[in-house]
Design a protein around this motif. Structure first.
Motif, short mmCIF file in Angstrom:
data_model
loop_
_atom_site.label_atom_id
_atom_site.label_comp_id
_atom_site.label_asym_id
_atom_site.label_seq_id
_atom_site.Cartn_x
_atom_site.Cartn_y
_atom_site.Cartn_z
N UNK A 128 0.83 -1.21 0.00
CA UNK A 128 0.00 0.00 0.00
C UNK A 128 0.87 1.26 0.00
N UNK A 129 2.01 1.19 0.73
CA UNK A 129 2.87 2.37 0.81
C UNK A 129 3.56 2.68 -0.51
N UNK A 130 3.75 1.66 -1.39
CA UNK A 130 4.40 1.90 -2.67
C UNK A 130 3.39 1.85 -3.80
N UNK A 131 2.11 2.08 -3.45
CA UNK A 131 1.05 1.99 -4.45
C UNK A 131 1.27 2.90 -5.63
N UNK A 132 1.82 4.11 -5.38
CA UNK A 132 2.00 5.05 -6.49
C UNK A 132 2.97 4.50 -7.52
N UNK A 133 4.05 3.81 -7.05
CA UNK A 133 5.03 3.25 -7.98
C UNK A 133 4.40 2.21 -8.87
N UNK A 134 3.62 1.28 -8.28
CA UNK A 134 2.98 0.22 -9.07
C UNK A 134 1.94 0.80 -10.00
N UNK A 135 1.23 1.84 -9.54
CA UNK A 135 0.24 2.48 -10.40
C UNK A 135 0.91 3.04 -11.64
N UNK A 136 2.10 3.65 -11.44
CA UNK A 136 2.82 4.21 -12.58
C UNK A 136 3.25 3.11 -13.54
N UNK A 137 3.69 1.96 -12.97
CA UNK A 137 4.17 0.87 -13.83
C UNK A 137 3.04 0.27 -14.65
N UNK A 138 1.90 -0.01 -14.00
CA UNK A 138 0.83 -0.70 -14.72
C UNK A 138 0.06 0.27 -15.62
N UNK A 139 0.09 1.57 -15.30
CA UNK A 139 -0.63 2.52 -16.15
C UNK A 139 0.01 2.64 -17.52
N UNK A 140 1.32 2.32 -17.60
CA UNK A 140 2.00 2.36 -18.89
C UNK A 140 1.68 1.13 -19.73
N UNK A 141 1.02 0.14 -19.12
CA UNK A 141 0.68 -1.10 -19.82
C UNK A 141 -0.70 -0.95 -20.43
N UNK A 142 -0.78 -0.77 -21.73
CA UNK A 142 -2.05 -0.46 -22.38
C UNK A 142 -2.65 -1.65 -23.12
N UNK A 143 -1.85 -2.67 -23.44
CA UNK A 143 -2.34 -3.86 -24.14
C UNK A 143 -3.19 -3.48 -25.35
N UNK A 144 -2.63 -2.61 -26.20
CA UNK A 144 -3.39 -2.16 -27.36
C UNK A 144 -3.59 -3.30 -28.35
N UNK A 145 -4.80 -3.46 -28.91
CA UNK A 145 -4.99 -4.47 -29.97
C UNK A 145 -4.05 -4.18 -31.13
N UNK A 146 -3.55 -5.24 -31.73
CA UNK A 146 -2.57 -5.09 -32.80
C UNK A 146 -2.83 -6.16 -33.84
N UNK A 147 -2.77 -5.79 -35.12
CA UNK A 147 -3.02 -6.74 -36.21
C UNK A 147 -1.68 -7.15 -36.80
N UNK A 148 -1.40 -8.47 -36.77
CA UNK A 148 -0.15 -9.00 -37.32
C UNK A 148 -0.48 -10.21 -38.19
N UNK A 149 -0.23 -10.13 -39.46
CA UNK A 149 -0.49 -11.26 -40.36
C UNK A 149 -1.95 -11.65 -40.39
N UNK A 150 -2.84 -10.68 -40.22
CA UNK A 150 -4.27 -10.96 -40.22
C UNK A 150 -4.80 -11.49 -38.90
N UNK A 151 -3.95 -11.61 -37.86
CA UNK A 151 -4.36 -12.11 -36.54
C UNK A 151 -4.46 -10.93 -35.58
N UNK A 152 -5.59 -10.82 -34.91
CA UNK A 152 -5.81 -9.75 -33.93
C UNK A 152 -5.19 -10.15 -32.60
N UNK A 153 -4.20 -9.40 -32.17
CA UNK A 153 -3.52 -9.68 -30.90
C UNK A 153 -4.11 -8.77 -29.83
N UNK A 154 -4.87 -9.35 -28.92
CA UNK A 154 -5.54 -8.59 -27.86
C UNK A 154 -5.39 -9.33 -26.54
N UNK A 155 -5.78 -8.68 -25.48
CA UNK A 155 -5.74 -9.27 -24.14
C UNK A 155 -6.52 -10.60 -24.13
#
Length: 644
Positions: free
Chosen positions: A25-52
């Motif tokens: 809980x005391x380092x919550x801000x650090x973890x929030x910063x780390x996971x907020x940069x993780x967006x898992x954007x959908x991406x199309x590669x070779x006709x395959x949709x890469x998503x969460x």
């Protein structure tokens, strides 16, 4: 009551967890910063949709580095590399690359093909040089109902056609792959579907053997067709196979997904936080709690929990009431970690309760515990065996998971998964709608129309023999079952027999003949003499042969009610009685039907050979199969004196 020292360890563990929670809980801000940069954007590669829960393993999809390493949204091990040169998505399993041909997010299925085979295009003769290995941390498993297997036998050389030979002779119908330098004898490579593999000690004839999953629909009924053998198997490899995954159901990731969030992990596979649809990081690992009020509530709740933990610690020291994990759980966990690439899928106890609808339908009860009917997420029926609180060090549980996970045979039951969570232990098998052999062949009170015919009993006897032959000779690790009996022979919808219950089994190296065991094991009436006393000989796979013979003779005696009710036969040791009345019994039991008489005689003579007192006088299971498949004219009775 538990000892005070045990409680101290358990309670200190609890307090450490609470203190760690406060630290997080005391380092919550650090973890929030780390996971907020993780967006898992959908991406199309070779006709395959890469998503969460999959994610793109490229620089633009990675989070900024933090003190835990780079973070990502998606399940551990599901990183997909987009090969820019070939515009193909690639998933790495262990040390091997697999091309992703499609992802079905609705049905939780990903379709893969070996990257080397997929890269061979429409021609060539691809040869696989590795087995498919799914690391334990990756939440993927084979979809068994859609899978068949191709076997690649590499570097094979065969003995002469005449027996005996140090190596098995090459079957005349099997043609080697002739592609490139593959036509050289020293590098002969064969490829066969699982159903086309002839019996024999292939490991002595071939340098390497690889087993590759493919789609069942890609193998034709006639796999010896020259056209298919030329390029059809290559198409099967390029069509690949299917893996499924389960959504998280427990822990912080389960809470996150239930609140429509995406789970963020660091590269060590540790959960960092929950990314919500609106872009914020969920408080407490969930998207439901919002704002500073939730933070304040969390701090207050954490403080109260810490105080409660201290109160529990001192109370438990006085009253000693806090339960602990079972003492053998660490040993079993260590075993599972060492054999991570062997054992099947692991389920939580919550998964087990869900698949059985809180243990709604009981199929049976035994000394080990109860068996319940259940359903997997794909609709398949399963049998869930809930083990009682086991005594000893968990040997039976480990035996079952280790031995049956190494098998793949039509006459051996398939273990689909297991559960080990505290004192809760479960084994999840394919469902056998016709129950056990005991239900049909040994129930004196059932109606005569429910009795199995002699032909069906013979099919069950020979199928069980083939399954035992596979355990004794066909596995990479030889397995001796030690508890062959009617109750452990299960029957599927077509009455095909499958050997089950490997709790007493022993694993041994291929070249071993004698087996060391501590004390007698098995069921009274089926245990071989040498298991009781060393004066009869060494304990080996011949001990299973004895149990099999007793079971076959019991099938013969139980099938004919007239015999079981005959005062002469019931007052005399049945094998001795049947030996003395063999011809008369075979004719009366088969109602003067020549073909049936031959089946009954085969079962009796084979059973009498199998129960010889001295192990070396018994046939191997390979010889048993040969006797059952051969003519009765070549069968001789064993010496009568050994039956007494």
């Amino acid at each position: 009551m538990l000892s005070l020292s045990h409680h101290d360890r358990g309670l200190l563990h609890l307090l450490v967890l609470l203190l760690l929670a406060a630290a997080v809980a005391s380092r919550g801000d650090d973890d929030t910063y780390a996971v907020s940069a993780c967006r898992s954007r959908p991406y199309l590669c070779g006709g395959v949709n890469i998503s969460y829960p999959f994610y793109l393993a490229s620089d633009d999809a990675k989070a900024v580095p933090d003190h835990d390493g780079e973070s990502y949204c998606g399940y551990p091990g599901l990183a997909i590399i987009c090969d820019g040169a070939n515009n193909k998505p690639v998933l790495k399993l262990g040390d091997d690359n697999y091309t992703v041909s499609g992802i079905d997010y609705a049905n939780l299925i990903v379709s893969l093909a070996d990257a080397d085979a997929a890269g061979a295009g429409n021609g060539g003769c691809p040869v696989v040089d590795h087995n498919v290995t799914i690391p334990p941390a990756v939440r993927l498993s084979l979809i068994l109902h859609s899978v068949d297997y191709l076997f690649f036998f590499v570097g094979c050389s065969f003995g002469p056609e005449a027996e005996p030979a140090p190596k098995p002779p090459k079957p005349p119908t099997i043609k080697p792959i002739t592609c490139g330098d593959m036509d050289k004898p020293a590098s002969m490579t064969l490829v066969l579907p699982r159903g086309e593999v002839p019996p024999g000690d292939w490991s002595s004839a071939c340098r390497q053997i690889f087993e590759v999953p493919v789609l069942k629909s890609s193998i034709p009924p006639d796999a010896q067709d020259p056209v298919w053998r030329k390029d059809g198997y290559g198409k099967a490899l390029r069509a690949g196979f299917q893996l499924g995954w389960d959504r998280s159901s427990g822990g912080p990731c389960g809470q996150c997904e239930q609140s429509s969030g995406k789970c963020g992990y660091n590269r060590a596979g540790e959960f960092l936080g929950c990314l919500c649809p609106d872009g914020r990081v969920g408080d407490g690992g969930s998207c439901r709690s919002k704002g500073k009020t939730a933070i304040i509530v969390g701090i207050v709740a954490g403080t109260l929990f810490l105080c409660l933990g201290i109160l529990i610690f001192f109370s438990a020291r006085k009253y000693a009431w806090l339960p602990l994990k079972s003492k053998d759980e660490p040993r079993i966990e260590s075993f599972l970690q060492k054999n991570g690439n062997i054992h099947p899928k692991r389920y939580t106890y919550a998964n087990v309760k869900r698949m059985t609808k809180s243990f709604d339908v009981k199929l049976g009860q035994g000394g080990f515990g109860a068996v319940y009917r259940g359903n997997l997420h794909d609709g398949r029926q399963v049998a869930v065996k809930m083990l009682k609180d086991t005594k000893g060090d968990g040997e039976e549980f480990m035996n079952e998971v280790a031995s049956i996970s190494r098998t793949s045979h039509i006459n051996v039951v398939t273990l689909l998964g297991f559960c080990l969570q505290g004192s809760k232990r479960a084994l999840i098998y394919e469902y056998m709608p016709n129950g056990s052999l005991e239900r049909y062949a040994f129930n004196r009170n059932m109606n005569s129309e429910n009795l199995l015919s002699w032909e069906k009993l013979f099919d069950i006897a020979i199928g069980t023999a083939r399954g035992l032959e596979y355990l004794h000779r066909g596995c990479n690790t030889r397995i001796v079952h030690f508890d062959i009996k009617p109750h452990n022979i299960l029957l599927d919808q077509d009455f095909c027999p499958k050997i089950s219950d490997f709790g007493l089994a022993k694993l041994c190296l291929n070249k071993e003949s004698a087996i060391s065991i501590a004390g007698a094991r098995g069921t009274i009436g089926y245990i071989a003499p040498e298991v009781y006393s060393k004066q009869f000989g060494l304990v080996s796979s011949k001990s299973d042969v004895y149990s099999y013979g007793m079971m076959v003779l019991e099938m013969v005696g139980a099938r004919d009610k007239n015999t079981s009710e005959n005062s002469e036969s019931s007052s005399q040791y049945f094998p001795q009685w049947i030996y003395e009345h063999l011809d008369d019994y075979c004719i009366s039991a088969s109602e003067i039907d020549g073909e049936t008489t031959e089946l009954v005689r085969k079962m009796i003579v084979v059973g009498l050979w199998c129960i010889q007192v001295i192990p070396t006088d018994r046939p191997t299971m390979t010889r048993v199969v040969e006797m059952l498949e051969g003519s009765t004219s070549n069968l001789e009775l064993p010496p009568k004196v050994l039956l007494s």
